[in-house]
Design a protein around this motif. Structure first.
Motif, short mmCIF file in Angstrom:
data_model
loop_
_atom_site.label_atom_id
_atom_site.label_comp_id
_atom_site.label_asym_id
_atom_site.label_seq_id
_atom_site.Cartn_x
_atom_site.Cartn_y
_atom_site.Cartn_z
N ALA A 52 -71.17 -37.16 38.85
CA ALA A 52 -71.92 -36.14 39.59
C ALA A 52 -71.21 -34.79 39.50
O ALA A 52 -71.86 -33.75 39.29
N ASN A 53 -69.87 -34.80 39.63
CA ASN A 53 -69.11 -33.55 39.50
C ASN A 53 -69.23 -32.97 38.10
O ASN A 53 -69.35 -31.75 37.93
N ALA A 54 -69.21 -33.82 37.10
CA ALA A 54 -69.35 -33.35 35.72
C ALA A 54 -70.72 -32.71 35.52
O ALA A 54 -70.83 -31.66 34.87
N ASP A 55 -71.75 -33.31 36.10
CA ASP A 55 -73.09 -32.73 36.00
C ASP A 55 -73.15 -31.36 36.69
O ASP A 55 -73.71 -30.41 36.15
N LYS A 56 -72.54 -31.29 37.90
CA LYS A 56 -72.51 -30.00 38.60
C LYS A 56 -71.74 -28.95 37.81
O LYS A 56 -72.15 -27.79 37.73
N MET A 57 -70.61 -29.37 37.24
CA MET A 57 -69.81 -28.43 36.43
C MET A 57 -70.61 -27.95 35.22
O MET A 57 -70.57 -26.76 34.87
N ARG A 58 -71.34 -28.86 34.59
CA ARG A 58 -72.16 -28.49 33.43
C ARG A 58 -73.25 -27.50 33.85
O ARG A 58 -73.50 -26.51 33.16
N GLN A 59 -73.87 -27.76 35.00
CA GLN A 59 -74.90 -26.85 35.50
C GLN A 59 -74.31 -25.48 35.83
O GLN A 59 -74.91 -24.44 35.51
N MET A 60 -73.12 -25.48 36.47
CA MET A 60 -72.47 -24.21 36.78
C MET A 60 -72.11 -23.46 35.50
O MET A 60 -72.28 -22.24 35.42
#
Length: 164
Positions: A52-60
């Motif tokens: 989930a953090n990786a997805d958020k980081m990718r989105q950011m």
């Protein structure tokens, strides 16, 4: 994966201990298996959070890249606007310089006309003086009270004396 293999291993070992009639060994093996099961649940939660953090980081990251591109486009537009404004200022200076040049040309033409008038006046005065000089010379010739005649008389006397 290793955790799942350990769970399978301890489950099999506990079953074999029960088959062998050794309940205490089975309890120890089941307790160890439960530790691995607890670890597996914890690992899965950590994996989900990490994902989930990786997805958020990718989105950011994607948002930041998009914002940077937007800002670069705005910067380029601002640069173009500034260049256009500078060009317009330059054109304005040239146009106002044209007005100044026109004014300077008019002033130059006035000075040229003034100089021509002065030259015409000087030429007219010179012509008047020339006519006056010729008339004055003629008047002097006939009003010299015979000074030229006395020169002629003296010249004739010298010629006679010298026998010429």
């Amino acid at each position: 994966k290793e955790c799942e293999e350990e769970i399978t291993k301890y489950t099999t070992a506990a079953q074999n201990a029960l088959k062998a009639g050794n309940e205490d060994d089975a309890r120890t093996l089941i307790a160890k298996k439960q530790q691995y099961e607890s670890n597996l649940v914890s690992y899965k939660k950590t994996q989900e959070l990490t994902h989930a953090n990786a997805d958020k980081m990718r989105q950011m990251h994607d948002k930041l890249v998009n914002d940077i591109e937007t800002l670069e486009a705005r910067r380029d537009a601002i640069k173009a606007t500034v260049a256009s404004a500078k060009a317009q200022e330059h054109i304005n200076k040239i146009v106002s310089g044209g007005d100044k040049a026109k004014s300077s040309m008019e002033s130059f033409e006035r000075y040229e006309k003034k100089a021509e008038k002065m030259l015409d006046a000087a030429t007219a005065e010179a012509e008047l003086n020339a006519h006056t000089s010729a008339a004055s010379t003629l008047a002097d010739k006939y009003t010299s009270n015979g000074s030229d005649a006395s020169v002629e008389g003296e010249l004739a006397a010298m010629k006679a004396k010298l026998g010429l």
